[in-house]
Scaffold this active site. Structure first.
Site, PDB file in Angstrom:
ATOM      1  N   ARG A 128     -21.255  14.547   4.176  1.00 13.06           N
ATOM      2  CA  ARG A 128     -21.210  13.077   4.101  1.00 13.06           C
ATOM      3  C   ARG A 128     -21.648  12.540   2.741  1.00 13.06           C
ATOM      4  NH1 ARG A 128     -23.070  14.109   9.144  1.00 13.06           N
ATOM      5  NH2 ARG A 128     -21.499  13.737  10.738  1.00 13.06           N
ATOM      6  N   LYS A 150     -13.253   4.794  -7.158  1.00 14.43           N
ATOM      7  CA  LYS A 150     -12.141   5.148  -6.267  1.00 14.43           C
ATOM      8  C   LYS A 150     -11.876   6.637  -6.425  1.00 14.43           C
ATOM      9  CE  LYS A 150      -9.081   1.177  -5.915  1.00 14.43           C
ATOM     10  NZ  LYS A 150      -7.693   0.787  -6.201  1.00 14.43           N
ATOM     11  N   GLU A 192      -3.384   1.613 -20.609  1.00 12.36           N
ATOM     12  CA  GLU A 192      -4.426   0.944 -19.809  1.00 12.36           C
ATOM     13  C   GLU A 192      -5.346   0.123 -20.722  1.00 12.36           C
ATOM     14  OE1 GLU A 192      -4.167   1.033 -16.572  1.00 12.36           O
ATOM     15  OE2 GLU A 192      -2.952   2.837 -16.225  1.00 12.36           O
ATOM     16  N   LYS A 231     -13.883  -2.767 -17.254  1.00 12.88           N
ATOM     17  CA  LYS A 231     -13.594  -2.275 -15.894  1.00 12.88           C
ATOM     18  C   LYS A 231     -14.854  -2.355 -15.043  1.00 12.88           C
ATOM     19  CE  LYS A 231     -11.376   0.709 -12.741  1.00 12.88           C
ATOM     20  NZ  LYS A 231     -10.661   1.917 -12.435  1.00 12.88           N
ATOM     21  N   GLU A 241     -12.753  -3.546  -3.224  1.00 17.23           N
ATOM     22  CA  GLU A 241     -11.470  -4.259  -3.146  1.00 17.23           C
ATOM     23  C   GLU A 241     -11.422  -5.213  -1.964  1.00 17.23           C
ATOM     24  OE1 GLU A 241      -8.366  -1.318  -3.332  1.00 17.23           O
ATOM     25  OE2 GLU A 241      -7.906  -1.866  -5.378  1.00 17.23           O
ATOM     26  N   ARG A 246     -10.442  -7.377  -7.939  1.00 17.25           N
ATOM     27  CA  ARG A 246      -9.973  -6.146  -8.570  1.00 17.25           C
ATOM     28  C   ARG A 246      -8.463  -6.152  -8.821  1.00 17.25           C
ATOM     29  NH1 ARG A 246     -13.494  -0.739  -7.149  1.00 17.25           N
ATOM     30  NH2 ARG A 246     -12.178   0.637  -8.296  1.00 17.25           N
ATOM     31  N   ASN A 250      -4.199  -4.730 -11.662  1.00 19.57           N
ATOM     32  CA  ASN A 250      -2.808  -4.343 -11.367  1.00 19.57           C
ATOM     33  C   ASN A 250      -1.800  -4.922 -12.336  1.00 19.57           C
ATOM     34  OD1 ASN A 250      -3.383  -2.770  -9.209  1.00 19.57           O
ATOM     35  ND2 ASN A 250      -3.112  -4.392  -7.692  1.00 19.57           N
ATOM     36  N   HIS A 253       1.342  -3.122 -13.252  1.00 20.19           N
ATOM     37  CA  HIS A 253       1.462  -2.014 -12.315  1.00 20.19           C
ATOM     38  C   HIS A 253       2.434  -2.280 -11.162  1.00 20.19           C
ATOM     39  CE1 HIS A 253      -1.862  -0.358 -14.532  1.00 20.19           C
ATOM     40  NE2 HIS A 253      -1.878   0.734 -13.786  1.00 20.19           N
ATOM     41  N   HIS A 257       4.792   0.620 -11.134  1.00 14.40           N
ATOM     42  CA  HIS A 257       4.902   1.612 -10.061  1.00 14.40           C
ATOM     43  C   HIS A 257       6.356   1.850  -9.673  1.00 14.40           C
ATOM     44  CE1 HIS A 257       0.512   1.249  -8.590  1.00 14.40           C
ATOM     45  NE2 HIS A 257       0.681   2.335  -9.316  1.00 14.40           N
ATOM     46  N   HIS A 269       3.032   7.747 -15.957  1.00 15.85           N
ATOM     47  CA  HIS A 269       2.385   6.518 -15.485  1.00 15.85           C
ATOM     48  C   HIS A 269       2.182   5.514 -16.629  1.00 15.85           C
ATOM     49  CE1 HIS A 269      -0.182   3.978 -13.014  1.00 15.85           C
ATOM     50  NE2 HIS A 269      -1.074   3.983 -13.987  1.00 15.85           N
TER      51      HIS A 269
END
Ligand SMILES: NC(=O)c1ccc[n+]([C@@H]2O[C@H](COP(=O)([O-])OP(=O)(O)OC[C@H]3O[C@@H](n4cnc5c(N)ncnc54)[C@H](O)[C@@H]3O)[C@@H](O)[C@H]2O)c1
Ligand SMILES: [Zn+2]
Length: 369
Positions: A128, A150, A192, A231, A241, A246, A250, A253, A257, A269
């Site tokens: 955990r 993340k 980025e 960031k 989020e 946040r 994007n 993106h 994407h 990417h």
């Protein structure tokens, strides 16, 4: 970049209450032991790395950690996205269990975003949650993947479908690792970085406008520090989020994407996001949110770093098709983050299919601005 300047250049705290941690920035892999502390992070450290990175930096990190009297083992995976899967997670947590690692012990990732996403996820679920230290070695991982908590892996159905929010105990960014990073990987990070300037920092964007590609490496330490702060600030406002803040990350993106899905592996990417930023700033201009000058400036900076800006060789209809598969589709409308001016964006901009298709086709047709 000069070697062994000040070992620790600076540190930035990511303020997340009990999940707070420092990002240490400098030339510090060799001296990682002095930052690790004797008591912290348990007796056993598992280093997770890949076959490109470990042969260059693995021994340095290993020796530094061993010098603290810790027991070190390593797992070295094939490089790239294909390692970011459930089987590898099983392998890592199986290794932790067979090595009798306890909750005080630590998974240390040494590599790009694939390694930190995968190792962070394994660390978050073994018992955990055990300690997790991230040493990002790609530009993209230093400015993006290693910041924000993340973690995750891919499923055959799509990327990053399984994961957790799990903050590291510390992040160690060593600028010297960028000296061995392939150019195309460096450019992914640059995409980025340009994004951060557009969404949050006119100052960063203006700095980028002045940089010659040949002089970039010297400027990267300061640029990376600015990006970590940007960031970090966004994540502090919306760790999991939940508030929607946040979402500004994007920018570039949504379209990016769709381009990535349609054109992978020809476009990676970063290249897809570069095209996404150009397309989305065009949408910003056409919807009246920003002036033509903003679109032109964004396109010019993207081009300056040798990232793609032109849709000429791209089948726009196939991108549009993937765009409508995107998870952000709501009632025939798509949500975009669009620029208002350099340094400020507006999120939740809903555009309908007709507006988007028309504007993007117009952009492709004219392409001379
Ligand atoms: N968690 C997040 O918030 C977040 C954010 C952005 C991206 N990501 C994830 O990050 C991944 C992409 O990260 P990436 O671009 O770093 O990919 P990567 O880890 O595959 O690294 C890119 C390539 O560069 C090599 N490499 C890395 N550092 C090197 C160095 N110093 N010298 C020589 N070679 C080096 C790697 O071996 C690999 O071949 C994706 O899986 C993406 O989903 C996560
Ligand atoms: Zn991205």
């Amino acid at each position: 970049m000069k070697k062994n300047l000040n070992i620790l250049k600076t540190k930035t705290k990511i303020e997340l209450g009990k999940n707070s941690y420092y990002v240490f920035l400098g030339y510090l892999l060799k001296k990682i032991s002095s930052l690790l502390g004797k008591e912290k992070y348990g007796n056993k450290i598992l280093i997770l790395s890949d076959k490109n990175v470990f042969p260059i930096y693995g021994e340095t990190v290993k020796n530094a950690v061993v010098s603290k009297g810790k027991e070190v083992t390593e797992i070295i995976l094939p490089p790239g996205e294909k390692s970011k899967n459930l089987k590898r997670v099983e392998e890592i947590i199986g290794f932790c269990a067979s090595g009798k690692m306890s909750r005080d012990d630590t998974v240390l990732t040494l590599g790009g975003g694939v390694i930190s996403d995968l190792g962070g996820f394994a660390a978050s679920i073994y018992m955990r949650g055990i300690n997790f230290i991230s040493c990002p070695t790609s530009l993209l991982a230093q400015v993006d993947a290693s910041i924000g908590g993340k973690t995750g892996i891919n499923l055959p159905f799509g990327k990053n479908l399984v994961g957790s929010f799990y903050q590291p105990s510390a992040v160690y960014v060593d600028f010297n690792t960028l000296l061995t990073l392939p150019e195309r990987e460096k450019k992914q990070g640059m995409a980025e970085i340009i994004k951060y300037g557009i969404i949050k920092s006119r100052k960063l964007f203006q700095l980028l406008e002045t940089i010659e590609l040949s002089g970039l490496i010297e400027k990267l330490p300061d640029i990376i520090e600015q990006c970590v702060k940007i960031k970090g600030n966004v994540v502090e406002k919306d760790e999991r989020e939940k508030t929607g803040f946040r979402e500004i990350l994007n920018f570039g993106h949504t379209l990016g994407h769709a381009i990535e899905i349609a054109y992978s592996p020809r476009l990676n990417h970063g290249e897809s996001v570069a095209l996404g930023m150009v397309g989305e700033s065009y949408l910003g201009w056409k919807t009246g949110l920003c002036g033509k000058d903003v679109f032109k400036k964004i396109k010019a900076v993207v081009e300056q770093f040798k990232l793609p800006v032109s849709y000429r060789n791209i089948e726009i209809d196939s991108i549009l098709k993937y765009l409508w598969y995107d998870k952000k589709v709501k009632k025939n409308k798509l949500r975009f983050v669009l620029p208002e001016k350099i340094g400020t964006v507006k999120k939740g901009m809903e555009l309908n299919q007709k507006e988007i298709n028309y504007a993007l086709k117009e952009m492709v047709r004219n392409e001379r601005y």
